[in-house]
Design a protein around this motif. Structure first.
Motif, short mmCIF file in Angstrom:
data_model
loop_
_atom_site.label_atom_id
_atom_site.label_comp_id
_atom_site.label_asym_id
_atom_site.label_seq_id
_atom_site.Cartn_x
_atom_site.Cartn_y
_atom_site.Cartn_z
N VAL A 3 33.29 47.83 33.16
CA VAL A 3 34.08 48.72 34.01
C VAL A 3 34.72 47.93 35.15
N VAL A 4 33.96 47.02 35.76
CA VAL A 4 34.50 46.19 36.84
C VAL A 4 35.68 45.36 36.34
N LYS A 5 35.51 44.71 35.19
CA LYS A 5 36.59 43.89 34.64
C LYS A 5 37.83 44.72 34.31
N LYS A 6 37.61 45.88 33.70
CA LYS A 6 38.71 46.75 33.30
C LYS A 6 39.53 47.18 34.52
N HIS A 7 38.86 47.65 35.55
CA HIS A 7 39.59 48.18 36.71
C HIS A 7 40.17 47.08 37.59
N THR A 8 39.57 45.90 37.59
CA THR A 8 40.17 44.77 38.29
C THR A 8 41.48 44.37 37.60
N ALA A 9 41.46 44.34 36.28
CA ALA A 9 42.67 44.03 35.53
C ALA A 9 43.74 45.10 35.73
N ASN A 10 43.32 46.37 35.75
CA ASN A 10 44.28 47.45 35.98
C ASN A 10 44.90 47.36 37.37
N LEU A 11 44.09 47.02 38.37
CA LEU A 11 44.61 46.85 39.73
C LEU A 11 45.61 45.71 39.79
N SER A 28 51.87 34.25 43.57
CA SER A 28 50.66 33.83 44.28
C SER A 28 49.44 34.69 43.95
N ALA A 29 49.61 35.70 43.14
CA ALA A 29 48.52 36.62 42.80
C ALA A 29 47.41 35.92 42.03
N GLN A 30 46.18 36.28 42.36
CA GLN A 30 45.01 35.76 41.65
C GLN A 30 44.00 36.87 41.42
N VAL A 31 43.33 36.77 40.29
CA VAL A 31 42.24 37.69 39.95
C VAL A 31 40.97 36.85 39.83
N GLN A 32 39.90 37.34 40.43
CA GLN A 32 38.61 36.65 40.31
C GLN A 32 37.53 37.67 40.00
N ILE A 33 36.65 37.29 39.10
CA ILE A 33 35.45 38.07 38.80
C ILE A 33 34.27 37.19 39.24
#
Length: 116
Positions: free
Chosen positions: A30-38, A56-61
């Motif tokens: 759920v965390v991964k899914k909604h981080t990707a959606n955001l 410049s956008a970055q995603v981190q888990i």
């Protein structure tokens, strides 16, 4: 023939631990899914002039996979916060805030579904 006995101890604890592990795996998904959606929603909302801010956008888990982060700027541009929150010379353009508020409710609902 020798007499012997066989017994299981701790099966209830093992069963509970396995159920908790399955729930935690679902929470991580759920965390991964909604981080990707955001990230997707913020990329669609970010204003583009030169394209540097969008790039410049970055995603981190996090390592434990219970925290997801979407960030802009990251040493590439130094004006991400000014665009998000505005200045006295320009209005705010909530390219992260608005998508976050929308995604937050979906995230909470998915977590509630896991507890039912």
């Amino acid at each position: 023939m020798a007499d012997y006995s066989f017994s299981w101890e701790g099966l209830d604890a093992l069963d509970e631990a396995l159920a908790n592990q399955q729930k935690m795996t679902a929470v991580k998904q759920v965390v991964k899914k909604h981080t990707a959606n955001l990230m997707t929603a913020s990329q669609q909302a970010v204003p583009v002039d030169t394209g540097h801010l969008k790039q410049s956008a970055q995603v981190q888990i996090s390592k434990d996979e219970f925290t997801g982060t979407v960030s802009y700027g990251n040493g590439i541009v130094n004006y991400a916060a000014y665009v998000e929150f505005g200045t006295r010379f320009m209005d705010a353009r909530k390219y992260v805030g608005v998508p976050f508020m929308s995604e937050r409710m979906k995230f909470i609902e998915d977590l509630k579904d896991l507890t039912r």
